[in-house]
Design a protein around this motif. Structure first.
Motif, PDB file in Angstrom:
ATOM      1  N   SER A 150      55.875 -17.082 104.450  1.00 15.52           N
ATOM      2  CA  SER A 150      55.211 -15.779 104.418  1.00 15.52           C
ATOM      3  C   SER A 150      54.212 -15.699 103.279  1.00 15.52           C
ATOM      4  O   SER A 150      53.161 -15.077 103.405  1.00 15.52           O
ATOM      5  N   MET A 151      54.511 -16.368 102.161  1.00 11.85           N
ATOM      6  CA  MET A 151      53.581 -16.375 101.037  1.00 11.85           C
ATOM      7  C   MET A 151      52.341 -17.182 101.381  1.00 11.85           C
ATOM      8  O   MET A 151      51.224 -16.838 100.986  1.00 11.85           O
ATOM      9  N   GLY A 175      50.356 -15.105 103.507  1.00  9.28           N
ATOM     10  CA  GLY A 175      49.822 -14.017 102.696  1.00  9.28           C
ATOM     11  C   GLY A 175      48.558 -14.390 101.950  1.00  9.28           C
ATOM     12  O   GLY A 175      47.698 -13.537 101.710  1.00  9.28           O
ATOM     13  N   GLN A 216      44.900 -11.839 101.848  1.00 14.47           N
ATOM     14  CA  GLN A 216      44.793 -11.093 100.607  1.00 14.47           C
ATOM     15  C   GLN A 216      43.741  -9.996 100.659  1.00 14.47           C
ATOM     16  O   GLN A 216      43.865  -8.974 100.005  1.00 14.47           O
ATOM     17  N   LYS A 222      56.843  -9.681 100.915  1.00 12.59           N
ATOM     18  CA  LYS A 222      55.458  -9.246 100.753  1.00 12.59           C
ATOM     19  C   LYS A 222      55.190  -8.699  99.351  1.00 12.59           C
ATOM     20  O   LYS A 222      54.047  -8.709  98.893  1.00 12.59           O
ATOM     21  N   GLN A 270      53.795 -11.594  97.662  1.00 12.77           N
ATOM     22  CA  GLN A 270      52.434 -11.877  98.123  1.00 12.77           C
ATOM     23  C   GLN A 270      51.446 -10.955  97.431  1.00 12.77           C
ATOM     24  O   GLN A 270      50.391 -11.399  96.955  1.00 12.77           O
ATOM     25  N   ASN A 313      51.038 -11.949  93.822  1.00 14.13           N
ATOM     26  CA  ASN A 313      50.123 -13.088  93.681  1.00 14.13           C
ATOM     27  C   ASN A 313      48.669 -12.639  93.770  1.00 14.13           C
ATOM     28  O   ASN A 313      47.807 -13.106  93.008  1.00 14.13           O
ATOM     29  N   TYR A 314      48.402 -11.750  94.705  1.00 19.79           N
ATOM     30  CA  TYR A 314      47.051 -11.222  94.857  1.00 19.79           C
ATOM     31  C   TYR A 314      46.593 -10.521  93.577  1.00 19.79           C
ATOM     32  O   TYR A 314      45.465 -10.715  93.113  1.00 19.79           O
TER      33      TYR A 314
END
Length: 209
Positions: A13-14, A17, A21, A192, A195, A198-199
């Motif tokens: 999922s990452m 993701g 972004q 999420k 994710q 990370n963004y």
């Protein structure tokens, strides 16, 4: 098997993701803090998880966050910060800082999660917590002195003030560089959350450069 599958789903999922972004929007997938909160080290991008040992969602999130931490770049630092909005949570926050003060956080952290979420122990007062620490070789006098020390009490107070400044509404939540708050309800799931984190880390990295 469930844990292994969870980790595989997280990594997948990452990866997905990363491609999505551009779809992360302020006010939809994360919130910008009205007033930025100072971080511990301005030279690093600070990612803070606000958590509670007695929170089942935090317990399920812990393996994910531990796996995620392994991939952090050198310009990112990760911080745990206990949430406190009632008496038992303050006791558990003190346990966190006692473990830090005694240099035994790695020994205590997961077992304390397990005690509250699997064994269903309450550990809601100094006495019961002292017995828990005794199982890890901490004598009663050392525990009592550390538990009631100025350093531990001050750090608990600071953690409480920090969570209020973040505007935390539940646990677990993540705050990125004292500027952005991420929750499962905003991001859509715990996977999420990472994710979106990370963004935001990349967003801040670009801003700093």
């Amino acid at each position: 098997m469930r844990l292994t599958l969870s980790m595989l789903m997280l990594l997948l999922s990452m990866a997905v993701g990363v491609q999505a972004q551009d779809s992360y929007k302020e006010g939809v997938h994360y919130q910008a803090l009205k007033q930025p909160v100072p971080t511990q080290d301005p030279t690093k991008i600070e990612v803070t998880e606000v958590f509670w040992y007695g929170c089942g969602h935090c317990f399920s999130f812990e393996p994910m966050i531990q796996q995620w931490k392994k991939g952090l770049d050198s310009d990112v630092t990760f911080v745990h910060s206990p949430a406190i909005w009632n008496g038992p949570m303050e006791v558990h926050a003190r346990a966190f800082y006692v473990a830090k003060a005694l240099n035994m956080f790695d020994k205590i952290h997961q077992p304390l999660f397990n005690a509250l979420n699997i064994d269903r122990k309450r550990l809601a007062n100094e006495k019961s917590l002292g017995q828990f620490f005794a199982d890890f070789g901490v004598d009663a006098e050392t525990f009592k002195k550390t538990y009631n020390s100025f350093g531990v009490v001050s750090q608990v107070s600071q953690a409480n003030a920090r969570a209020r400044s973040y505007g935390i509404q539940g646990t677990p939540e993540i705050v990125v560089d004292g500027k952005y708050r991420v929750s499962a309800s905003l991001a859509g799931s715990q996977e999420k959350m990472l994710q979106v984190t990370n963004y935001l880390v990349n967003k801040i990295r670009q801003e700093k450069s």
